[in-house]
Design a protein around this motif. Structure first.
Motif, PDB file in Angstrom:
ATOM      1  N   ASP A  15     -33.950  34.066  -1.225  1.00 13.30           N
ATOM      2  CA  ASP A  15     -32.565  33.586  -1.146  1.00 13.30           C
ATOM      3  C   ASP A  15     -31.872  34.094   0.109  1.00 13.30           C
ATOM      4  O   ASP A  15     -31.181  33.337   0.805  1.00 13.30           O
ATOM      5  CB  ASP A  15     -31.778  34.023  -2.378  1.00 13.30           C
ATOM      6  CG  ASP A  15     -32.259  33.339  -3.644  1.00 13.30           C
ATOM      7  OD1 ASP A  15     -32.919  32.287  -3.539  1.00 13.30           O
ATOM      8  OD2 ASP A  15     -31.960  33.865  -4.735  1.00 13.30           O
ATOM      9  N   ARG A  19     -30.527  31.770   3.239  1.00 19.55           N
ATOM     10  CA  ARG A  19     -29.121  31.844   3.656  1.00 19.55           C
ATOM     11  C   ARG A  19     -29.011  32.135   5.144  1.00 19.55           C
ATOM     12  O   ARG A  19     -28.215  31.517   5.864  1.00 19.55           O
ATOM     13  CB  ARG A  19     -28.393  32.918   2.866  1.00 19.55           C
ATOM     14  CG  ARG A  19     -28.116  32.552   1.432  1.00 19.55           C
ATOM     15  CD  ARG A  19     -27.444  33.669   0.700  1.00 19.55           C
ATOM     16  NE  ARG A  19     -26.138  33.913   1.289  1.00 19.55           N
ATOM     17  CZ  ARG A  19     -25.363  34.956   0.989  1.00 19.55           C
ATOM     18  NH1 ARG A  19     -25.773  35.842   0.111  1.00 19.55           N
ATOM     19  NH2 ARG A  19     -24.196  35.100   1.552  1.00 19.55           N
ATOM     20  N   MET A  44     -31.001  22.779   1.908  1.00 26.62           N
ATOM     21  CA  MET A  44     -29.766  23.542   1.737  1.00 26.62           C
ATOM     22  C   MET A  44     -28.744  23.215   2.828  1.00 26.62           C
ATOM     23  O   MET A  44     -27.547  23.152   2.562  1.00 26.62           O
ATOM     24  CB  MET A  44     -30.054  25.037   1.717  1.00 26.62           C
ATOM     25  CG  MET A  44     -30.672  25.518   0.427  1.00 26.62           C
ATOM     26  SD  MET A  44     -29.769  24.997  -1.049  1.00 26.62           S
ATOM     27  CE  MET A  44     -28.212  25.779  -0.833  1.00 26.62           C
ATOM     28  N   GLN A  62     -16.879  27.708  -1.499  1.00 28.87           N
ATOM     29  CA  GLN A  62     -18.278  27.533  -1.882  1.00 28.87           C
ATOM     30  C   GLN A  62     -19.198  27.713  -0.675  1.00 28.87           C
ATOM     31  O   GLN A  62     -20.266  28.323  -0.777  1.00 28.87           O
ATOM     32  CB  GLN A  62     -18.496  26.161  -2.505  1.00 28.87           C
ATOM     33  CG  GLN A  62     -18.024  26.071  -3.921  1.00 28.87           C
ATOM     34  CD  GLN A  62     -18.387  24.736  -4.535  1.00 28.87           C
ATOM     35  OE1 GLN A  62     -18.346  23.707  -3.886  1.00 28.87           O
ATOM     36  NE2 GLN A  62     -18.731  24.766  -5.822  1.00 28.87           N
ATOM     37  N   TYR A  66     -22.204  30.956   0.435  1.00 31.67           N
ATOM     38  CA  TYR A  66     -23.606  30.789   0.818  1.00 31.67           C
ATOM     39  C   TYR A  66     -23.863  31.161   2.274  1.00 31.67           C
ATOM     40  O   TYR A  66     -24.820  31.866   2.582  1.00 31.67           O
ATOM     41  CB  TYR A  66     -24.064  29.348   0.556  1.00 31.67           C
ATOM     42  CG  TYR A  66     -25.562  29.203   0.633  1.00 31.67           C
ATOM     43  CD1 TYR A  66     -26.355  29.567  -0.439  1.00 31.67           C
ATOM     44  CD2 TYR A  66     -26.178  28.736   1.784  1.00 31.67           C
ATOM     45  CE1 TYR A  66     -27.731  29.473  -0.378  1.00 31.67           C
ATOM     46  CE2 TYR A  66     -27.551  28.638   1.861  1.00 31.67           C
ATOM     47  CZ  TYR A  66     -28.321  28.999   0.782  1.00 31.67           C
ATOM     48  OH  TYR A  66     -29.687  28.914   0.858  1.00 31.67           O
TER      49      TYR A  66
END
Length: 113
Positions: A15, A19, A44, A62, A66
């Protein structure tokens, strides 16, 4: 997570890596990576660009949850998303290049269209 590729990493490491790679792609517009990583990053990054097409506080929060840099989120909402206002997906392009020396991994260039 959009895909099911594990990329040889634990879930928290995976993750964090995705990112950072999405942040780098949106910051620079182009990156050199392996094909399997590029497919995950593309998924993504396209979700982030689609999110940024509607300029609302909720969507900015949001995106900030991320993407790791605030200036990249500002660039995403001010420059990148308006460019794709009338486009329904397909914001990234994967161009395969030669195999990497050492382990012969398939390499590619991931760039914003």
């Amino acid at each position: 997570m959009p895909g099911t590729r594990k990329l040889g990493r634990a879930s928290d490491h995976r993750d964090a890596m995705l990112r950072n790679m999405v942040t780098s792609l949106l910051e620079n517009g182009k990156m050199n990576t392996t094909v399997t990583r590029a497919k995950e990053v593309r998924a993504m990054a396209e979700k982030m660009i689609t999110l940024a097409k509607v300029d609302s506080l909720h969507n900015k929060r949001q995106a900030l949850a991320y993407i790791t840099k605030e200036d990249v989120v500002k660039k995403l909402f001010d420059e990148i998303a308006p460019k794709y206002k009338d486009v329904n997906g397909g914001y990234c392009r994967i161009i395969k290049t030669e195999a990497r020396r050492g382990d012969a991994a398939e390499m590619c260039i991931l760039e914003l269209v």
